[in-house]
Each structure stands twice: as structure tokens, then as C-alpha cells.
Design an enzyme around this catalytic site. Structure first.
Site, mmCIF file in Angstrom:
data_model
loop_
_atom_site.group_PDB
_atom_site.id
_atom_site.type_symbol
_atom_site.label_atom_id
_atom_site.label_comp_id
_atom_site.label_asym_id
_atom_site.label_seq_id
_atom_site.Cartn_x
_atom_site.Cartn_y
_atom_site.Cartn_z
ATOM 1 N N PRO A 8 -14.684 0.691 6.349
ATOM 2 C CA PRO A 8 -14.847 0.427 7.786
ATOM 3 C C PRO A 8 -14.455 -0.992 8.181
ATOM 4 O O PRO A 8 -15.152 -1.639 8.955
ATOM 5 C CB PRO A 8 -16.342 0.664 8.004
ATOM 6 C CG PRO A 8 -16.949 0.221 6.715
ATOM 7 C CD PRO A 8 -15.940 0.426 5.619
ATOM 8 N N ASN A 103 -2.841 -3.493 2.642
ATOM 9 C CA ASN A 103 -1.920 -4.598 2.401
ATOM 10 C C ASN A 103 -1.654 -4.722 0.908
ATOM 11 O O ASN A 103 -2.429 -4.233 0.086
ATOM 12 C CB ASN A 103 -2.561 -5.912 2.858
ATOM 13 C CG ASN A 103 -2.510 -6.095 4.362
ATOM 14 O OD1 ASN A 103 -1.668 -5.513 5.040
ATOM 15 N ND2 ASN A 103 -3.411 -6.912 4.877
ATOM 16 N N LYS A 190 6.563 -5.214 4.704
ATOM 17 C CA LYS A 190 5.167 -5.510 5.096
ATOM 18 C C LYS A 190 4.606 -6.595 4.178
ATOM 19 O O LYS A 190 3.909 -7.502 4.639
ATOM 20 C CB LYS A 190 4.321 -4.221 5.012
ATOM 21 C CG LYS A 190 2.852 -4.406 5.372
ATOM 22 C CD LYS A 190 2.634 -4.630 6.858
ATOM 23 C CE LYS A 190 1.331 -5.320 7.245
ATOM 24 N NZ LYS A 190 0.127 -4.577 7.113
ATOM 25 N N SER A 261 -6.137 -10.660 8.378
ATOM 26 C CA SER A 261 -7.184 -10.072 7.526
ATOM 27 C C SER A 261 -7.655 -11.093 6.481
ATOM 28 O O SER A 261 -8.829 -11.118 6.115
ATOM 29 C CB SER A 261 -6.665 -8.800 6.856
ATOM 30 O OG SER A 261 -5.466 -9.075 6.179
ATOM 31 N N GLU A 273 -7.146 -10.804 -0.403
ATOM 32 C CA GLU A 273 -6.098 -10.027 -1.084
ATOM 33 C C GLU A 273 -5.003 -10.943 -1.628
ATOM 34 O O GLU A 273 -3.873 -10.504 -1.825
ATOM 35 C CB GLU A 273 -5.514 -9.013 -0.104
ATOM 36 C CG GLU A 273 -6.545 -7.986 0.343
ATOM 37 C CD GLU A 273 -6.015 -7.006 1.376
ATOM 38 O OE1 GLU A 273 -6.290 -5.808 1.249
ATOM 39 O OE2 GLU A 273 -5.332 -7.442 2.311
HETATM 40 O O1 PAF Z 1 -3.219 -8.572 7.226
HETATM 41 C C1 PAF Z 1 -3.077 -8.724 8.463
HETATM 42 O O2 PAF Z 1 -3.797 -9.421 9.147
HETATM 43 C C2 PAF Z 1 -1.988 -7.916 9.154
HETATM 44 O O3 PAF Z 1 -1.312 -7.177 8.177
HETATM 45 C C3 PAF Z 1 -1.007 -8.715 9.988
HETATM 46 C C4 PAF Z 1 0.179 -7.823 10.336
HETATM 47 C C5 PAF Z 1 -0.523 -9.960 9.285
HETATM 48 C C6 PAF Z 1 -1.560 -9.063 11.339
HETATM 49 O O4 PAF Z 1 -2.615 -9.961 11.303
#
Ligand code: PAF
Length: 316
Positions: A8, A103, A190, A261, A273
Site C-alpha cells: 500500500p 522500480n 524507466k 519514492s 531502492e
Molecule cells: O520513483 C519515483 O519517484 C518515480 O518513479 C518517478 C517517475 C521518478 C517520479 O517521482
């Protein structure tokens, strides 16, 4: 569709809320009982630039409480993928599929080891989401979702039908999903975006858009991205540096107010991460005999931030 979102966090809550609102049968699985109770009580509130909405959510800590699931969508941090895959290995029914929408690198491989690659899909999203508190998410950047198969699921007709169904379901929910043939390049693109944005925003403590305001910052971002593009090329993935730099800047702009994130993790004193993002570039570069000094420094600095956390600081 019967969908179980695992985790979540910001993206997990965003998906669960949009899909539930669209009338899908959605469960949100979380290992923390206290947070599950909060989610059951509060539901999920989405606070977006275009709209604000609230939806009740079926949150649970027990897989046995979920009647059936066509697809599990993994939205936990990449650092938790191995433990989730091992824990759920025997509990996920053989007819269910799994999608990693996380990610970093290595998630598909870990899921495929536990569940078999013909049941595993990989995806990436450019939706920018920030978790404001349990069950309250800011949809800070309206993006897209790309979905694709692994070597096993791409050649399996039943799996392909599930993937197409999922994309159509996500589109009905307003999430802008596409099934693509070459998910590998998208995952790398990505990764490159995360390599450019996440560690720098975490170290500097700034929203994504701020990175474009300082030339020195942009320079570090560009060099980290250039190293990742070189490593991608060493792995047989042809990305064009000017396009990738442009993409990273475009994501910074479209998610300008978003707290990445990784910065969210640092602010909550949670494991980041970094090992699956900049750290993965460093490892792959080393295995190819390449240097990645900027990613090495970014990795070391974020590890330094993690090492400075208070012991008790592990907030939801
Ligand atoms: O990890 C993140 O925060 C997202 O993947 C991104 C695209 C960088 C946007 O904040």
C-alpha cells in the site's frame, strides 16, 4: 477483473483506488496489521490535480481472505521483492499471474524464480504518486503504464490474453496502459529516469522539479544518466543518450511537485531502492568492465543517509 495489489505505498494505493472506483474486484494485501486496519477504516483518498476522490478498499493481511485473483500486482519496494516472492511462493494459486510494477532491476527475475516466467509480467509507470499518509495519496503526475511479457509469458497465449485484459481494465479505470512488445527497453528507460532523479532528490531533499533549476545538479543528473545508458548498451539495449536525457527532464517537469519514492523513503527512514537503481548500474558496469563513478558516489551517499537513520524510525 479480480486484482490483488501487493503493497500500500504510493503506486499501490493509486492503482487500488482507480481500479476499485472503476468497479473491479480489488484487494490490497499488506503484511502490517495496523496499517491494514487503518486502510479498512479510511479507504483510499486520491488527491490529484485533475480530481480528488475517495474509495473504500478491501485491505487484508491474509491471502486466504481473498477469494480469487486473476493477477497480483507487485508494488512493494524492489528491496522487498525476494522476501515477498519467497513468502507467497506456495500461497499464490497456480492459475494466478503476477505483474511487477516496481522500480529498479531484478524484480522479474526474482518473481520468475518463484512462480515460473510464463506467469510473470513486467511493467513500468510514469504516474507520479506521493503517499501523504496511510491511504492518502497525491497523484502528482498523470503518466502512463507500459506492460509486457517475460520470455515465458510472451509465448503463452493464455498469459497474453490476461495481459491484454489487464491493459483494457486499467484503461477503463483511466490509467493509460499499453501492452508493448519490447518491455525490456522500457524497463531500462524507466531505470534511467530513476537513476537520474531518485538518488539526487533523496540526497538534496527536494521535489523532482527542483533538479532542473540548478545547472550543477543537471550536470550530475546528466552524467549519471549517461553512465546508465552506456551500461544499457553493454547489455545489448540501445538507448539514445539525447532522448534519454530529454525523457528524464520531461519526467522532472511532469512530476515537478512530486517527492520521489526514494526521498519519501528517506523522509520515513525506510530502506531505499538505491541497490536496485544506481547500485544496479554500478554492479552491471563492473561486470562489463566499465566505470560508473557518478552512480558510485550517488549510491554511497544514499547508503550514508540510510546509515544515519534513527533505529526506531520505521514509519508506515
Ligand atoms: O520513483 C519515483 O519517484 C518515480 O518513479 C518517478 C517517475 C521518478 C517520479 O517521482
Amino acid at each position: 477483473m479480480n486484482i490483488t495489489v501487493i503493497g500500500p505505498g504510493a503506486i499501490g494505493c493509486l492503482l487500488a483506488a482507480y481500479l476499485t472506483r472503476a468497479g473491479e474486484e480489488v484487494s490490497l494485501l499488506d503484511y502490517r496489521l495496523k496499517r491494514v486496519t487503518l486502510l479498512q477504516d479510511r479507504g483510499i483518498a486520491v488527491d490529484g490535480e485533475r480530481e480528488t476522490f475517495h474509495t473504500p478498499i478491501k485491505a487484508t493481511a491474509y491471502l486466504t481472505e481473498i477469494r480469487s485473483t486473476d493477477i497480483f500486482i507487485l508494488c512493494v519496494k524492489a528491496s522487498d521483492t525476494a522476501v515477498v516472492a519467497t513468502t507467497l511462493k506456495d500461497a499464490i494459486p497456480p492459475e494466478s499471474h503476477l505483474l511487477t510494477l516496481q522500480n529498479g532491476m531484478g524484480n522479474r527475475e526474482k518473481l520468475s524464480e518463484s512462480f515460473g516466467s510464463d506467469r510473470v509480467f513486467a511493467g513500468a509507470t510514469s504516474h507520479g504518486a506521493t503517499l501523504l499518509e496511510v491511504g492518502r495519496v497525491r497523484h502528482a503526475g498523470y503518466g502512463e503504464i507500459w506492460l509486457g511479457g517475460t520470455s515465458g509469458s510472451s509465448s503463452n497465449k493464455a498469459s497474453q490474453a490476461i495481459l491484454q485484459n489487464l491493459a483494457a481494465t486499467m484503461n477503463r479505470a483511466g490509467l493509460q496502459a499499453h501492452v508493448v512488445d519490447d518491455i525490456e527497453s522500457i524497463l531500462w528507460s524507466k531505470l534511467v529516469v530513476n537513476v537520474g532523479i531518485n538518488a539526487l532528490t533523496a540526497i538534496l531533499g527536494v521535489p523532482n522539479g527542483e533538479l532542473l533549476k540548478t545547472p550543477t545538479c543537471q550536470n550530475i543528473m546528466d552524467r549519471a544518466v549517461a553512465e546508465a545508458v552506456q551500461v544499457a548498451s553493454g547489455c545489448g539495449i540501445k538507448l539514445q543518450l539525447p532522448e534519454e536525457l530529454e525523457r528524464v527532464r520531461a519526467v522532472c517537469n511532469s512530476t515537478a511537485v512530486n517527492i520521489s519514492s526514494m526521498l519519501q523513503d528517506v523522509q520515513r527512514q525506510k530502506k531505499t531502492e538505491i541497490d536496485q537503481i544506481n547500485g544496479a548500474v554500478v554492479r552491471m558496469a563492473a561486470s562489463l568492465g566499465m566505470a560508473s563513478p557518478v552512480n558510485e558516489v550517488l549510491t554511497a551517499l544514499v547508503r550514508g543517509l540510510e546509515a544515519g537513520y534513527n533505529v526506531e524510525g520505521d514509519k508506515p
